[in-house]
Design a protein around this motif. Structure first.
Motif, short mmCIF file in Angstrom:
data_model
loop_
_atom_site.label_atom_id
_atom_site.label_comp_id
_atom_site.label_asym_id
_atom_site.label_seq_id
_atom_site.Cartn_x
_atom_site.Cartn_y
_atom_site.Cartn_z
N ILE A 220 0.86 -1.19 0.00
CA ILE A 220 0.00 0.00 0.00
C ILE A 220 0.90 1.24 0.00
O ILE A 220 1.70 1.43 0.92
N GLN A 221 0.78 2.06 -1.04
CA GLN A 221 1.62 3.26 -1.11
C GLN A 221 0.75 4.51 -1.00
O GLN A 221 -0.34 4.55 -1.55
N ALA A 222 1.24 5.48 -0.25
CA ALA A 222 0.40 6.65 0.00
C ALA A 222 1.16 7.95 -0.19
O ALA A 222 2.37 8.02 0.05
N LEU A 223 0.43 8.96 -0.63
CA LEU A 223 0.96 10.31 -0.72
C LEU A 223 0.07 11.20 0.14
O LEU A 223 -1.11 11.40 -0.18
N ILE A 224 0.63 11.68 1.24
CA ILE A 224 -0.15 12.50 2.16
C ILE A 224 0.23 13.96 1.94
O ILE A 224 1.42 14.29 1.91
N VAL A 225 -0.76 14.82 1.76
CA VAL A 225 -0.48 16.26 1.67
C VAL A 225 -0.96 16.89 2.98
O VAL A 225 -2.16 16.98 3.23
N GLU A 226 0.00 17.28 3.80
CA GLU A 226 -0.33 17.93 5.07
C GLU A 226 -0.49 19.43 4.82
O GLU A 226 0.10 19.96 3.90
N GLU A 227 -1.28 20.06 5.67
CA GLU A 227 -1.36 21.52 5.59
C GLU A 227 -1.10 22.09 6.98
O GLU A 227 -1.85 21.81 7.92
N LYS A 228 -0.03 22.85 7.09
CA LYS A 228 0.30 23.48 8.37
C LYS A 228 0.47 24.97 8.16
O LYS A 228 1.29 25.38 7.34
N GLU A 229 -0.29 25.76 8.89
CA GLU A 229 -0.28 27.22 8.77
C GLU A 229 -0.32 27.67 7.32
O GLU A 229 0.46 28.52 6.89
N GLY A 230 -1.25 27.06 6.58
CA GLY A 230 -1.45 27.47 5.20
C GLY A 230 -0.42 26.95 4.21
O GLY A 230 -0.50 27.25 3.02
N ARG A 231 0.55 26.17 4.69
CA ARG A 231 1.56 25.63 3.77
C ARG A 231 1.39 24.13 3.57
O ARG A 231 1.13 23.40 4.52
N LEU A 232 1.54 23.71 2.33
CA LEU A 232 1.36 22.30 2.01
C LEU A 232 2.70 21.57 2.07
O LEU A 232 3.74 22.10 1.70
N ASN A 233 2.64 20.35 2.58
CA ASN A 233 3.85 19.53 2.68
C ASN A 233 3.51 18.11 2.26
O ASN A 233 2.57 17.51 2.77
N ARG A 234 4.25 17.59 1.30
CA ARG A 234 3.96 16.24 0.79
C ARG A 234 4.84 15.19 1.44
O ARG A 234 6.04 15.36 1.52
N VAL A 235 4.22 14.09 1.86
CA VAL A 235 4.98 12.99 2.44
C VAL A 235 4.58 11.71 1.71
O VAL A 235 3.40 11.38 1.62
N ALA A 236 5.59 11.00 1.19
CA ALA A 236 5.33 9.73 0.50
C ALA A 236 5.61 8.57 1.45
O ALA A 236 6.65 8.55 2.11
N LEU A 237 4.66 7.63 1.55
CA LEU A 237 4.85 6.46 2.42
C LEU A 237 4.98 5.20 1.57
O LEU A 237 4.29 5.05 0.55
N ASN A 238 5.83 4.28 2.01
CA ASN A 238 6.08 3.02 1.30
C ASN A 238 6.48 3.26 -0.15
O ASN A 238 6.11 2.49 -1.04
N GLY A 239 7.19 4.34 -0.39
CA GLY A 239 7.75 4.60 -1.72
C GLY A 239 6.70 4.91 -2.78
O GLY A 239 6.82 4.43 -3.92
N PHE A 240 5.66 5.67 -2.40
CA PHE A 240 4.66 6.11 -3.40
C PHE A 240 5.41 6.61 -4.62
O PHE A 240 6.21 7.54 -4.54
N TRP A 241 5.14 5.98 -5.74
CA TRP A 241 5.94 6.28 -6.93
C TRP A 241 5.13 7.13 -7.91
O TRP A 241 3.99 6.83 -8.18
N PHE A 242 5.72 8.22 -8.36
CA PHE A 242 5.03 9.01 -9.39
C PHE A 242 6.03 9.74 -10.26
O PHE A 242 7.17 9.98 -9.85
N ALA A 243 5.56 10.05 -11.46
CA ALA A 243 6.47 10.70 -12.43
C ALA A 243 6.34 12.21 -12.33
O ALA A 243 5.29 12.70 -11.96
#
Ligand code: AMP
Ligand code: MG
Length: 311
Positions: free
Chosen positions: A288-311
């Motif tokens: 199961i691979q996941a891409l989480i987009v967090e939002e902290k104080e209006g800023r987005l931060n991307r975190v890939a889990l288990n090697g979420f692969w994208f081009a």
């Protein structure tokens, strides 16, 4: 679309669904589309919590008083929902209808609820109180006032059922889109792979990742799909079953998985679990691979889990 395949679309379950099939003649495709959309409509009649006469609503109305017998399809989704409740430590919960109603997401008029009523609704939730008899296909609810909402998993299940149907019909390549939950297998008519995009949670129309679906599913849960603002804060339709409150700090979660049911349930569950807990739980599920987009104080931060692969 020439080169891609032959497509058909229809609104079912309150969402737009599109099926694209490659490498088949027009006549055969028409028959297959007919069957696929009939299947989706049938699943909607069984699984929708918006239909008072669906099997799911009958459980919510009656299963505390007496057991309710359901179809194999409904029973299968309930079993899956229960499994996800267990493996996500309760983050994924198909019994949140009382809370979904209290927050007004059910009628599409969301609002901030009263705290006393929130605690009362919370006491009426919990898949632990859903009792499934796999011999008789009977369902019981062990607490009064409970209600089922399969909104976090039904699209994925429906998508997988369409995939099975198309494969039974010897379809060699298809892309199935059930309200944004996708599954691709085989190739497009021109031999190219099915390439899809992950929506940007804050810029409509923009994508944050593109990937190729070859016997893979993609689902996204987003706080932008159904939400309201209260005192400057965004409150969205994905609820934390532990508190009864909408999850804060996550804009979207996209999941790639071998089946659409898994992709759908995990994207909702990881939205609740968040990055840290999600990473811990996913250690046992390397497929199961996941891409989480967090939002902290209006800023987005991307975190890939288990090697979420994208081009
Ligand atoms: P999705 O878009 O697949 O993430 O599903 C979101 C929908 O699932 C919501 O609109 C609710 O109907 C339902 N839901 C909300 N919170 C949860 C949860 N923690 N677990 C399971 N389903 C949920
Ligand atoms: Mg989901």
């Amino acid at each position: 679309m020439p080169g891609v395949g032959i497509s058909a679309g229809e609104m079912v379950m309150g969402v737009y669904n599109e099926i694209t099939v490659a490498g088949l003649e027009g006549d055969r495709v028409e028959g297959i589309f007919k069957e696929a959309f009939a299947l989706l409509r049938d699943l909607d009649l069984k699984l929708s919590h918006y239909r008072p006469d669906s099997e799911i609503s009958r459980i919510s109305q009656m299963a505390y008083e007496s057991p309710v017998r359901v179809s194999d399809a409904t029973f299968e989704v309930l079993v899956k929902g229960r499994q996800f409740y267990d493996i996500t430590r309760g983050a994924f919960d198909i019994t949140l209808l009382p809370l979904v109603k209290l927050w007004g997401f059910y009628e599409g008029r969301p609002r901030f609820p009263d705290q006393v009523r929130l605690q009362q609704a919370l006491a009426r939730t919990g898949t632990a109180y859903l009792i499934l008899n796999s011999t008789t296909k009977q369902v019981r609810l062990s607490r009064p006032g409970m209600g089922l909402d399969l909104g976090g998993i039904a699209k994925g299940y429906a998508c997988d059922r369409v995939v099975s149907l198309l494969k039974e019909k010897q379809v060699k390549g298809a892309l199935i889109n059930i309200g944004g939950t996708l599954y691709g297998f085989g190739r497009r008519a021109d031999g190219r792979p099915w390439k899809v995009g992950v929506c940007h949670p804050r810029e409509p129309g923009a994508v944050i990742a593109t990937l190729i679906l070859e016997d893979l599913a993609l689902a996204t849960s987003g706080d932008y799909e159904n939400y309201f603002f209260f005192e400057g804060k965004r409150y969205s339709h994905i609820l934390d079953p532990r508190t009864g409150m909408p999850v804060q700090g996550i804009a979207s979660v996209s999941v790639v998985a071998p089946s659409a049911t898994e992709a759908d349930a995990w994207s909702t569950a990881l939205f609740v679990l968040g990055t840290q807990q999600g990473a811990l739980v996913l250690r046992d599920y390397p497929h199961i691979q996941a891409l989480i987009v967090e939002e902290k104080e209006g800023r987005l931060n991307r975190v890939a889990l288990n090697g979420f692969w994208f081009a």
